[in-house]
Design a protein around this motif. Structure first.
Motif, mmCIF file in Angstrom:
data_model
loop_
_atom_site.group_PDB
_atom_site.id
_atom_site.type_symbol
_atom_site.label_atom_id
_atom_site.label_comp_id
_atom_site.label_asym_id
_atom_site.label_seq_id
_atom_site.Cartn_x
_atom_site.Cartn_y
_atom_site.Cartn_z
ATOM 1 N N GLY A 1 0.804 -1.206 0.000
ATOM 2 C CA GLY A 1 0.000 0.000 0.000
ATOM 3 C C GLY A 1 0.839 1.259 0.000
ATOM 4 N N ALA A 2 0.162 2.401 0.001
ATOM 5 C CA ALA A 2 0.845 3.693 -0.084
ATOM 6 C C ALA A 2 1.778 3.942 1.094
ATOM 7 N N LYS A 3 1.464 3.345 2.229
ATOM 8 C CA LYS A 3 2.283 3.531 3.433
ATOM 9 C C LYS A 3 3.128 2.291 3.739
ATOM 10 N N GLY A 4 3.295 1.443 2.751
ATOM 11 C CA GLY A 4 4.117 0.249 2.938
ATOM 12 C C GLY A 4 3.404 -0.919 3.559
ATOM 13 N N GLU A 5 2.093 -0.847 3.743
ATOM 14 C CA GLU A 5 1.345 -1.931 4.371
ATOM 15 C C GLU A 5 1.201 -3.106 3.412
ATOM 16 N N THR A 6 1.178 -4.298 3.981
ATOM 17 C CA THR A 6 0.965 -5.530 3.222
ATOM 18 C C THR A 6 -0.063 -6.378 3.955
ATOM 19 N N PHE A 7 -0.545 -7.410 3.302
ATOM 20 C CA PHE A 7 -1.438 -8.351 3.964
ATOM 21 C C PHE A 7 -0.623 -9.235 4.897
ATOM 22 N N PRO A 8 -1.219 -9.666 6.021
ATOM 23 C CA PRO A 8 -0.514 -10.620 6.883
ATOM 24 C C PRO A 8 -0.323 -11.951 6.174
ATOM 25 N N ASP B 1 -6.624 -4.390 5.338
ATOM 26 C CA ASP B 1 -6.887 -3.008 4.963
ATOM 27 C C ASP B 1 -7.854 -2.946 3.781
ATOM 28 N N ASP B 2 -8.917 -2.166 3.933
ATOM 29 C CA ASP B 2 -9.956 -2.112 2.903
ATOM 30 C C ASP B 2 -9.408 -1.666 1.559
ATOM 31 N N ALA B 3 -8.607 -0.619 1.571
ATOM 32 C CA ALA B 3 -8.080 -0.078 0.317
ATOM 33 C C ALA B 3 -7.132 -1.073 -0.350
ATOM 34 N N LEU B 4 -6.310 -1.738 0.458
ATOM 35 C CA LEU B 4 -5.359 -2.696 -0.094
ATOM 36 C C LEU B 4 -6.099 -3.906 -0.658
#
Length: 383
Positions: A250-257, A315-318
């Motif tokens: 994601g935009a902030k570096g988030e990934t799925f677990p 995350d919904d957006a991801l």
């Protein structure tokens, strides 16, 4: 109609593909329905379609009216969606069964386990029983079913070996995922594509990575053709894998677990396998998907696509971005499978040839179809 399948089962360097009739002839389509889709373990739906006890969903599978139902104890069952009295359809739309399954014609009622529990006025006005009618023998007709990776597989004929036996090798191959939860992403993780093609062409295309550079240039930019390998298990399953799976960020570096306790193979690896006849599965470190091919006619297929995660908290957006990304990839294949369908009307086409290096997974599927069809024809001839 009997087609010549002898060239299909030859070694790949000498083999031809399935004859045109297997893609354009309604009679062969019906023959395959019995031999390939009713006679084996075919994908029908996903258990997430009926998430809560009492949830019911009617499904027409190759003309057969079925009812997918989660009973009061939470067990997913598949019944014929047919009243045992006069053959009326029981459930027309997805809904919650609050009490019993009531036939709208004469109000015969069934429990969520399929037992016939009420027969109003069957013995005359006010008489709800009759000594010539044995309710114990008139429950709903249950279709043999098995759930693996949330896919509801059915064996309509009832003659196939147990699912765990038929697919023991594949279950072992992906055993690392066995204890991990698979959480359906919800409404935004479901895609439905209607494609003007025979269902087998969708399988054939999914099996191989040969087409990546030309059909999926975006995907091929980071997961190149040379990063893929063939998966070939004759008579059982086939597909492809990649050594360079790239997690969506994601935009902030988030990934799925990630799914828990996976070996390092899955750090950058992923596999995409066809469970014969009609289920396409994808396994990655952080999400999975199942595609159930629903053959509607000889030249029309509906693809039901479901995405899964290791946690309810994504995350919904991801998640939406992941669905959009896969939707793009799957839609890129439509012109290919529809083009092959139109091409199969060319009378001079003899089934085509296979690249011995690149088409092994597709040849495995063709050979499986040929073997199943040949065995079914031999059984009919012996009767």
């Amino acid at each position: 109609m009997s087609t010549d399948l002898s060239n299909v089962i030859r070694p790949i360097a000498e083999a031809q593909g399935l004859p045109n009739a297997h893609y354009v002839d309604p009679d062969v389509f019906n023959e395959e329905k019995s031999a390939l889709l009713f006679g084996t373990w075919a994908g029908l739906a996903v258990a997430a379609d009926v998430p809560e006890p009492g949830d019911a969903k009617p499904i027409t599978f190759l003309g057969l009216p079925l009812l997918l139902l989660r009973d009061r104890d939470g067990i997913v069952r598949v019944f014929q969606n047919t009243c045992r009295h006069r053959g009326m359809i029981l459930v027309e739309e997805p809904r919650k069964i609050e009490g019993a399954i009531r036939c709208p014609y004469h109000s015969w009622c069934y429990s969520t386990k399929g037992d016939l529990v009420a027969t109003p006025h069957v013995g005359g006005p006010g008489m709800n029983t009759h000594d010539k009618l044995d309710k114990a023998t008139l429950g709903l007709i249950e279709i043999r079913s098995h759930i693996w990776r949330d896919v509801v597989f059915v064996n309509v004929s009832g003659t196939a070996a147990p699912f765990e036996e038929v697919h023991a090798d594949l279950i072992a191959r992906w055993s690392e995922f066995g204890a991990a939860p698979m959480v359906h992403g919800g409404a935004d993780s479901t895609i439905t594509l209607e494609v003007q093609t025979n269902w087998k062409l969708a399988v054939e295309n999914y099996c191989e990575s040969y087409h990546l550079p030309w059909v999926h240039p975006g995907l091929n930019s980071y997961s190149r053709l040379e990063d893929h390998y063939n998966i070939e298990e004759p008579g059982r399953y086939s597909g492809q894998g990649t050594l360079v799976y790239r997690q969506l960020t994601g935009a902030k570096g988030e990934t799925f677990p990630d799914f828990p306790a996976l070996s390092e193979k899955w750090d950058e690896g992923a596999e995409y396998i066809t469970v014969y006849p009609n289920v396409l599965l994808g396994a990655q470190r952080d999400h999975a998907f199942a595609i159930i091919l629903d053959p509607r006619d000889v030249d029309r297929t509906v693809e039901h696509i479901h995405l899964y995660y290791a946690s309810e908290h994504t995350d919904d957006a991801l998640r939406a971005a992941n669905t959009a990304q896969w939707k793009t990839v799957f839609e890129e294949d439509i012109f290919v499978v529809e083009g092959m369908q139109r091409g199969r009307h060319g009378p001079g086409f003899d089934g085509g040839r296979f690249s011995p290096a690149m088409d092994g997974p597709t040849h495995c599927f063709h050979a499986w179809v040929a073997d199943q069809m040949t065995a079914a024809r031999q059984r009919l001839a012996a009767e």
